[in-house]
Design a protein around this motif. Structure first.
Motif, PDB file in Angstrom:
ATOM      1  N   TYR A 328       0.825  -1.199   0.000  1.00  0.00           N
ATOM      2  CA  TYR A 328       0.000   0.000   0.000  1.00  0.00           C
ATOM      3  C   TYR A 328       0.865   1.257   0.000  1.00  0.00           C
ATOM      4  CZ  TYR A 328      -3.968  -3.011   1.251  1.00  0.00           C
ATOM      5  OH  TYR A 328      -4.935  -3.975   1.267  1.00  0.00           O
ATOM      6  N   GLN A 353      -1.353   1.753  -4.728  1.00  0.00           N
ATOM      7  CA  GLN A 353      -1.571   0.528  -3.970  1.00  0.00           C
ATOM      8  C   GLN A 353      -1.715  -0.653  -4.922  1.00  0.00           C
ATOM      9  OE1 GLN A 353      -5.010   1.136  -1.458  1.00  0.00           O
ATOM     10  NE2 GLN A 353      -3.983   2.628  -0.157  1.00  0.00           N
ATOM     11  N   TYR A 355      -2.949  -4.883  -4.768  1.00  0.00           N
ATOM     12  CA  TYR A 355      -3.877  -5.606  -3.894  1.00  0.00           C
ATOM     13  C   TYR A 355      -3.724  -7.122  -3.880  1.00  0.00           C
ATOM     14  CZ  TYR A 355      -6.617  -1.779  -2.076  1.00  0.00           C
ATOM     15  OH  TYR A 355      -7.021  -0.687  -1.374  1.00  0.00           O
TER      16      TYR A 355
END
Length: 556
Positions: A328, A353, A355
């Motif tokens: 992040y 970011q 994921y």
């Protein structure tokens, strides 16, 4: 007279033994086992088809893994065999597949596809696979043996209800054949729970709250047990009112059945644990709000490991001998070999970011914010843009399910299907909660022939089915095992070691003529190159009998 009786007995024994041996030889060496044989590949260092149908396979070496190291074509580490499309290779009515596989240790890569013939555009074909599906927090499926087939037959997304008072199920994982969900329940007096899905009643059974923090973030299977990680989720990060539960988490638990959890340690200085993963036989956990990586040594003993440049690492994916991690911070991806980290650079120019991971057609894919795009890893600091999902800003969970790569998004909580190149097809909006800024379609896991997706802020879980799938209700063990798939007009069956481990009825209204005109791959498919060894692959245009399955599965 006495000698005549002895002679008669001896002749009877010899004749009976000869008949028995003759019948067995006819059954196992030729005769019935050659009836309806489409192809027979011994895979003893070559791709020769011994059926007489000239379906010889060519060795293909991967060009997508520039740093994968040496190649062993018998173990299919970065190579596989491919049979060109042929009218002799038809899987249109009844069929059976018999194969021996030795799946290597899962420590350094996902396991991959054993066989596959699939047309992405028409969503038509079949796959026998050993899949490991990571999620944005843990691991959804671990070494899952399954056979899937499809002929563009699919359901709508179905509402499977809300586990407890969930705002979101952060984790979804299949364990011992059951589907588990770990939740965020942020109200005062609430706590994150783990629930088990009861598919017959479409309800969720409470398996308890490991501690009193508001979230159970991650679920992962490790050494035959289910592990869970807890934390205090800052709900305001999803543009919702902050949680009234201020209890800190950062603890790991092992499930002991019913509502019983055994604590395995508190990670020092950790408010919330984001990711759990198994790599090189070790269990690792990551910290959500501060940099931190920890390795499990024993109950209540965790070793702090280094993090790349002091950055946060969040979600994990095991691929090509390395542990990959999202972040992040600055939208980078990092690669770990158990000792050192390598920065794989920022993914896309504007992302802050990253994921979740998935391995699709032998490549590592990662999702991102705020571009709403997915990217494919080509090499260190080389990422290929594979497209934006609609007009969405964030992509979280990715999964390969029955040949399809699926992804979930924010802010509209939509599900998409990858069509190739940079094209994604919108499937549906899963969360339609009104008067909120963000809706998430968070994590996806395969279970019982369907893919399940969790959502925020409704907390409901949705399921989608494509084609038919059978699977073994346990993580596939190491060593040689005999596997058989058989399909009749109304049944699809899976055998391991001669035992029927799963069977599904096929609706009479569904047509499964699977011949797609695509190449037939041995040791590769929609998931990855198979990490292990394959031998004695036979394909039939009929259903094998139980006795024939036993003969083919004999160690002799």
């Amino acid at each position: 007279m006495k000698y005549q009786k002895v002679l008669i007995v001896l002749l009877t024994i010899c004749f009976t033994g000869w008949v028995s041996l003759s019948c067995h030889t006819n059954e196992s060496g030729g005769g019935e086992l050659n009836d309806g044989l489409i192809g027979y590949w011994k895979l003893d260092g070559d791709g020769i088809d011994y059926s007489g149908n000239n379906l010889h396979a060519e060795l293909i070496r991967s060009r997508k893994r520039p740093d994968s190291g040496s190649t062993n074509d018998t173990e299919h580490n970065d190579a596989w065999h491919q049979v060109s499309a042929s009218s002799n290779l038809k899987m249109d009515d009844d069929f059976s597949i018999s194969v021996w596989i030795d799946a290597l240790s899962p420590d350094r890569d996902v396991s991959g596809d054993i066989i596959s013939q699939y047309d992405v555009g028409r969503r038509k074909g079949f796959h026998l696979s050993l899949t490991t599906n990571p999620s944005p927090t843990g691991v959804g499926n671990s070494r899952r043996l399954s056979f899937g087939m499809d002929n563009n037959i699919a359901s709508e997304w179905m509402d499977c209800g809300r586990p407890g008072q969930a705002l979101l199920a952060f984790g979804l994982a299949e364990y011992n054949g059951d589907l588990y969900a770990s939740t965020c329940e942020p109200e005062a007096g609430g706590a994150g729970h783990v629930y088990r899905y009861d598919s017959e009643n479409n309800t969720w059974k409470d398996c308890g709250a490991p501690d009193r923090s508001n979230t159970v973030f991650a679920l992962t299977e490790y050494k035959g047990a289910l592990y869970a990680a807890t934390g205090k989720y800052r709900v305001a990060g999803s543009s919702l009112p902050e949680s009234e539960n201020t209890q800190i988490g950062g603890r790991i638990f092992r499930y002991e059945g019913a509502e019983n959890w055994v604590e395995c340690g508190q990670l020092p200085g950790v408010e919330a644990i984001m990711g759990l993963v198994v790599y090189q036989g070790e269990l690792y956990a990551s910290s959500l709000y501060s940099p931190g990586l920890f390795k499990y040594e024993a109950d209540n003993t965790w070793t702090r490991c280094s993090t790349p440049d002091g950055k946060r690492i969040q979600s994990f994916g095991v691929y090509d001998g390395h542990l990959f991690a999202t972040s992040y911070d600055l939208g980078h991806v990092y690669r770990f070999d158990g000792t050192e980290w390598v920065d794989c650079d920022q993914v896309g120019q504007n992302n802050t970011q990253t994921y979740g991971f998935s391995v699709y057609q032998g490549e590592l894919y990662v999702s991102s914010w705020p571009s709403g795009k997915v990217y494919a890893y080509e090499d260190i600091k080389q990422w290929r843009d594979v497209g934006r999902l609609g007009e969405e800003l964030e992509v979280m969970g990715l999964i390969v399910y029955n040949g399809q790569l699926l992804g979930g998004t924010l802010p509209m909580a939509e599900a998409y299907r990858y069509q190739g190149d940079t094209t994604w097809q919108r499937m549906d909006q899963l969360d339609t909660t009104e008067n909120v800024k963000y809706r998430r379609a968070w994590t996806m896991t395969e279970h019982a022939g369907r893919v399940y997706c969790s959502t925020l802020p409704s907390g409901h879980i949705y399921a989608y089915k494509a084609g038919e799938t059978v699977a073994w209700r346990k993580s596939f063990p190491e060593g040689w095992h005999h596997v058989v798939v058989s399909k009749s007009a109304n049944k699809l069956s899976l055998y391991v070691g001669g035992e029927l481990v799963d069977q599904k009825s096929i609706p009479t209204s569904d047509s499964y003529h699977l011949s797609s005109g695509s190449p037939f791959n041995i040791g590769f498919g929609q998931h990855d190159v198979f990490q292990g060894r394959i031998k004695e692959l036979r394909m039939y245009n009929r259903v094998l009998t139980k006795h024939q399955i036993d003969v083919l599965g004999s160690p002799d």
